[in-house]
Design a protein around this motif. Structure first.
Motif, PDB file in Angstrom:
ATOM      1  N   SER A  63       0.800  -1.232   0.000  1.00  0.00           N
ATOM      2  CA  SER A  63       0.000   0.000   0.000  1.00  0.00           C
ATOM      3  C   SER A  63       0.836   1.288   0.000  1.00  0.00           C
ATOM      4  O   SER A  63       0.449   2.280  -0.602  1.00  0.00           O
ATOM      5  CB  SER A  63      -0.998   0.019   1.162  1.00  0.00           C
ATOM      6  N   PHE A  82      -7.649   0.847   0.472  1.00  0.00           N
ATOM      7  CA  PHE A  82      -7.519   0.281  -0.866  1.00  0.00           C
ATOM      8  C   PHE A  82      -8.230  -1.072  -0.821  1.00  0.00           C
ATOM      9  O   PHE A  82      -7.808  -1.983  -0.121  1.00  0.00           O
ATOM     10  CB  PHE A  82      -6.046   0.088  -1.245  1.00  0.00           C
ATOM     11  N   THR A 112      -9.981   2.637  -5.040  1.00  0.00           N
ATOM     12  CA  THR A 112      -9.209   3.566  -4.211  1.00  0.00           C
ATOM     13  C   THR A 112     -10.092   4.725  -3.738  1.00  0.00           C
ATOM     14  O   THR A 112     -11.129   5.012  -4.346  1.00  0.00           O
ATOM     15  CB  THR A 112      -8.022   4.179  -4.997  1.00  0.00           C
TER      16      THR A 112
END
Length: 153
Positions: A63, A82, A112
């Motif tokens: 991430s 995410f 996202t």
């Protein structure tokens, strides 16, 4: 009397520039060859399936890299949301060290919180052996301004 030019036995500050450049070029070539070998070793893609909890875990592991590719500043102590929605897997038949070891390449479709890029595809390689601190390697990412069908890349 007669002066001969001084012969330098030591490397001058400039003499290292060429060797440095070639080593960078050769390491780039090695990296590209490694990438090419990895791509060549990929088996056929699986069917697109719902993302597993494991795929979500892989997204979390990479991430920070995703954030930097989206030009997001990391927020200390906070993880951005995410959400892995779908995935495709491909087995890696051999490794650069020799045949017989399998790894897995994951292509993960991710929702996202970023307005400009609401969807991304993330490509993550999980090698067969735990080689470093992180067992997975971020390979690539594609940013989408709208939702698309997940594909391999």
């Amino acid at each position: 009397h007669d002066h001969k030019p001084i012969q330098h036995r030591y490397r001058t500050p400039c003499s290292g520039l060429f060797t440095k450049r070639t080593s960078t070029a050769s390491s780039m070539k090695f990296f590209e060859n490694k990438q090419a070998r990895l791509e060549a070793a990929l088996g056929p893609p699986s069917k697109t399936m719902d993302a597993s909890e494991y795929a979500q875990e892989l997204v979390m592991i990479v991430s920070r890299t995703i954030e930097s590719h989206l030009n997001l500043l990391p927020v200390p102590g906070k993880r951005r949301d995410f959400k892995a929605t779908q995935m495709i897997t491909r087995s890696v038949e051999g490794s650069s060290k020799g045949a017989g070891e399998n790894g897995t390449m994951y292509y993960i479709k991710v929702k996202t919180p970023v307005e400009k890029w609401p969807w991304i595809f993330v490509k993550v390689h999980e090698p067969p052996l735990v080689t470093g601190v992180s067992r997975v390697k971020f390979e690539a990412m594609k940013k989408m301004d709208q939702e698309y069908k997940l594909v391999t890349f």
